[in-house]
Design an enzyme around this catalytic site. Structure first.
Site, mmCIF file in Angstrom:
data_model
loop_
_atom_site.group_PDB
_atom_site.id
_atom_site.type_symbol
_atom_site.label_atom_id
_atom_site.label_comp_id
_atom_site.label_asym_id
_atom_site.label_seq_id
_atom_site.Cartn_x
_atom_site.Cartn_y
_atom_site.Cartn_z
ATOM 1 N N HIS A 426 27.998 19.862 1.812
ATOM 2 C CA HIS A 426 29.119 19.249 2.520
ATOM 3 C C HIS A 426 28.661 18.436 3.731
ATOM 4 O O HIS A 426 29.081 17.291 3.919
ATOM 5 C CB HIS A 426 30.113 20.333 2.976
ATOM 6 N N ARG A 584 -5.130 3.417 -5.591
ATOM 7 C CA ARG A 584 -6.533 3.724 -5.321
ATOM 8 C C ARG A 584 -6.800 5.194 -5.613
ATOM 9 O O ARG A 584 -6.130 6.077 -5.071
ATOM 10 C CB ARG A 584 -6.865 3.406 -3.856
ATOM 11 N N SER A 708 -10.625 -4.725 4.006
ATOM 12 C CA SER A 708 -11.237 -5.405 5.152
ATOM 13 C C SER A 708 -11.813 -4.442 6.185
ATOM 14 O O SER A 708 -12.758 -4.794 6.906
ATOM 15 C CB SER A 708 -10.220 -6.344 5.822
ATOM 16 N N ASN A 709 -11.289 -3.219 6.275
ATOM 17 C CA ASN A 709 -11.820 -2.261 7.250
ATOM 18 C C ASN A 709 -13.273 -1.904 6.944
ATOM 19 O O ASN A 709 -14.165 -2.010 7.798
ATOM 20 C CB ASN A 709 -10.972 -0.984 7.264
ATOM 21 N N CYS A 757 -5.971 -5.464 0.836
ATOM 22 C CA CYS A 757 -5.124 -4.322 1.193
ATOM 23 C C CYS A 757 -5.570 -3.705 2.517
ATOM 24 O O CYS A 757 -5.159 -2.606 2.859
ATOM 25 C CB CYS A 757 -5.128 -3.279 0.084
#
Length: 802
Positions: A426, A584, A708-709, A757
């Site tokens: 509810h 991944r 890119s990291n 990514c």
């Protein structure tokens, strides 16, 4: 004609009869006439019409008295409302039942007894003529009476049901919705009971109640009669099923969440009369799901049949709110009622509204988030409905649970927190309709907040709602999507948490460029996969006990890993279907794997885990091969059993071409076959060797995504976890950009898809522009930067003449 009758059987009713029998009864008739032949079970019964209600009032001559009582009604004055409601209910209940009406009700009951057996048990439910409209559910405004047996008990229940048209909450609700009490009448449904008191029951929504995601069916389930689920006195099991592939014959149960299910409502006998009572549920039953996978699929299929029928009748998409029960005697499933969903279906799909918390604190208590808003105010802990007169507008209501009697103060609350209840209780249904942030099922909210003067209630952080001490800062972001253009560069999203998937999928996008499997393992599984494969190697009794507790209900512990991982993947895949969801495979470092339950038994201690045993090198190694096999089984289940073939695996940290070949072979041995049902396998580009040998990697993999990291840290020779050299880390460094440009150029020449990514395009608009100039196919961004970066990319493409 129907309009001249006092009693009409469900089999004679259709939706057009709402003015005479109300939405609930008309819907039951509509389904029995049209959907039983499609396999949907609906118990038989009949409607006592609105004409019968008017006949009772007129024959007793009490209409003028009712008007007199209500002439100075003030719904905002709790005492005024309570006094007048009680007087009107007394007038109706004490009015003598006309003989012709009594005879018709009893005659129909006898026919029902002929069908189901002598002294049969029935439910007596209200069905107001303004009920179950597209923008007003009227849920729970009037009374329901269960396990009613015998003619006299039935007549009494009908009188109580007629009187309940004037419960305090019903009067208040109608006033707020603009309905004149002189134009709303009550019909009653008398329906054969389903013996769910010794079975199970719950609620189904054919749309996600929180995000408005249209392609999911939400099913809640608990033991016993359904009132405990509807009222919120139990935390039920929850299941999500994906509609598009369900309709293709797959079994896409994309989420299963075990509820606590502490109590159940069952049949009883009090003072010689049939009644109901609350009983505790044995622990062994609480620890398992209340319905089977087959039953989940059947209920989801029925929900789709019902939704499709009502949508076709209406001429537009019409999601439904459905109650169901499983008979504990026969094992059969039944639909008990269906009405239009009244919240998400009424929202403006062109406006994207996001609440963002600007401060962080440790929450005082957590529960199930209802909606996605944030609210704050003074805390008011109320234990009894008798004390609601002490509640002030703008306060945070904290209580054990709500029922319709609480609605006069729910509508003025800044937020609501309850100890009990699930998504279909509810408190959840009403707070959604009111647009009030609400957290249900906290377990201990009243205790945790009793000393707090002020609190912030956040439903903006996923499925888990958090209550914080004090008034935290937050903002509301609104974006009009109606005229938002799409760039030629695909804009995808980075997604880690399956709980947020349905919400963020509302943001315009082209799919998921990075679904992080390790996030799903950390949140949904929590146990190291090898600790499940080789449980005998876990010698610590406390750790063994924890694993046994987490995997309860599973005979084979590895099935737990596969199921939970598959559900996490599947929920993300469903949210973005049919767009690609590039997933991944697990990319924990060894120290992170060791932090999983039982992980220390299977992980080495490495000096620099960042460039150690991670990614591809684990998947073919004998020390983890069986763990990777479980990941493959989960992937296979998502694609083959659930039909979510938009999931495409991606291999991280693949140092050499030979490694790539070995991983592909291991996947093949586990049934993951390139080319089967359009399966593509991608590779992360995050090591300079990936760029230098991209032509060779392209012979193995179907596409690439730049991380890119890691590419930055390995190009610049630094550990990005080291604070000492953090100031050197910058993806915009010329050496990094040279490698990025080279790999994009080479991949495009080879005809291979290439995206990114990593964090850079989310953080730096100039880096996103650089990628567009390089001709990248797609960018995968964090959800909170998608709109801003999309607009920037559209402008960049215009400037480049694309």
């Amino acid at each position: 004609m129907n309009k001249e009758r006092l009693v009409i059987w469900f089999d004679e009713l259709q939706l057009k009869d709402i003015p005479e029998v109300g939405g609930k009864n008309a819907s039951l008739g509509e389904m029995r006439q049209n959907l039983q032949k499609k396999g949907v079970n609906i118990p038989d019964g009949y409607a006592i019409t609105a004409k019968a209600y008017r006949h009772l009032i007129e024959s007793a001559g009490i209409w003028d008295k009712i008007k007199e009582v209500l002439k100075d009604l003030d719904t905002h004055d709790i005492h005024n409302l309570s006094t007048r409601g009680k007087k009107v209910r007394s007038l109706i209940y004490n009015a003598p039942m006309p003989e012709d009406l009594r005879d018709e009700i009893v005659k129909a009951y006898k026919r029902l007894c002929d069908e189901y057996g002598p002294n049969t048990d029935v439910a007596v439910r209200s069905s107001a003529t303004a009920e179950d409209l597209p923008d007003a559910s009227f849920a729970g405004q009037q009374e329901t009476f269960l396990n009613i047996r015998g003619e006299e008990a039935l007549i009494d229940a009908c009188k109580r049901c007629f009187a309940s048209l004037f419960t305090d909450r019903a009067i208040s609700y109608r006033f707020d919705k603009g309905f004149n009490y002189e134009t709303v009448f009550l019909s009653i449904g008398v329906q054969k009971m389903v013996r769910s008191d010794i079975g199970a029951s719950g609620v189904i929504f054919s749309i996600d109640t929180e995000s408005g995601f249209k392609d999911a069916v939400l099913i809640t389930s608990s033991y016993g009669l359904g009132e405990t689920v509807v009222q919120g006195t139990v935390n039920p099991d929850e299941f999500y099923v994906f509609k598009p592939t369900l309709k293709k014959g797959f079994r896409p149960i994309v989420q299963k969440k075990l509820g606590t299910k502490e109590i159940k409502m069952i049949y009883s006998r009090k003072k010689g009369l049939e009644s109901t009572e609350i009983k505790p549920v044995p622990k062994a039953q609480r620890d398992v799901f209340s319905i089977s996978d087959d039953e989940i699929i059947t209920l989801a299929q029925w929900a789709c049949i019902i939704e499709d029928h009502y949508s076709a009748e209406a001429g537009y998409f019409k999601p439904m709110d459905i109650e169901w029960g499983r008979d504990g005697v026969t094992g059969e499933l039944f639909i008990l009622q269906a009405r239009p969903e009244t919240v998400q279906s009424q929202k403006d799909a062109n406006v994207l509204e996001s609440y963002v918390l600007l401060e962080q604190k440790k929450p005082l208590v957590t529960g199930t988030a209802v909606g996605s808003k944030i609210g704050s105010g003074a805390v008011n802990v109320i234990h009894s409905v008798a004390d609601i007169k002490n509640f002030k507008k703008g306060e945070v209501l904290v209580t054990d649970m709500t029922d319709p009697d609480w609605e006069p103060i729910m509508k003025i609350a800044a937020a609501i927190v309850t100890n009990k209840g699930g998504r279909t209780c509810h408190a959840a249904i009403v707070s959604r309709e009111l647009g009030v942030p609400c957290i249900v099922g906290t377990g201990r909210g009243t205790e945790a907040l009793k000393k707090s003067k002020e609190a912030t209630v956040s439903c903006a952080e996923g499925e888990t709602g958090n209550v914080y001490d004090g008034l935290l800062k937050f903002e509301v972001q609104r974006v009009n999507l109606q005229n938002l253009q799409r760039p030629k560069t695909k804009i995808m999203m980075n997604v880690g948490n399956p709980e947020n998937a349905f919400d963020i999928a509302n943001i315009p996008n082209d799919g998921v460029g990075l679904a992080r499997l390790e996030f799903i393992i950390n949140q949904y599984v929590r146990i190291h996969p090898m600790a499940l494969v080789q449980f005998e190697k876990v010698t610590d009794r406390k750790v063994r006990k924890e694993i046994e507790t987490v995997t309860k209900g599973y005979e084979n512990r590895t099935d737990f890993f596969v199921d939970k991982l598959a559900q996490g993947m599947a929920k993300i895949a469903a949210a973005f279907y049919p767009n690609d969801v590039i997933t991944r495979m697990s990319d924990f470092k060894s120290n992170e794997y060791a932090n999983l339950i039982g992980g220390k038994y299977f992980e080495p201690v490495e000096e620099n885990p960042m460039i150690g045993w991670r990614g591809a090198s684990r998947y073919y190694d004998d020390k983890y091969r069986d763990g990777f096999a479980l990941e493959c089984q989960a992937l296979k289940k998502v694609r083959n059993e659930m039909g979510l073939t938009n999931v495409k695996p991606m291999i991280p940290f693949c140092r050499t071409v030979e490694e790539g070949k070995r991983v592909i072979e291991v996947m093949r041995n586990n049934g993951i076959l390139q080319g089967e049902n359009g399966l593509e396998i991608y590779m992360m580009v995050e090591i300079p060797s990936n760029v230098i040998l991209v032509e060779e990697f392209a012979k193995i993999f179907d596409g690439f995504s730049i991380g890119s990291n890691d590419l930055t840290q390995l190009t610049l020779g630094l550990d990005r976890d080291s604070a000492q050299v953090a100031h050197i880390f910058d993806e915009r460094n010329q050496a990094v950009q040279t490698l990025v440009r080279d790999v994009i150029t080479k991949a495009r020449k080879l005809g291979k898809k290439i995206g990114i990514c990593g964090q850079a395009p989310s953080d730096y608009p100039e880096f996103a522009r650089f990628l567009v100039e390089c001709g990248i196919d797609s960018m995968s961004l964090n959800a909170d930067t998608v709109i801003k970066t999309t607009l920037d990319i559209i402008e960049t493409e215009k400037n480049l003449g694309k």
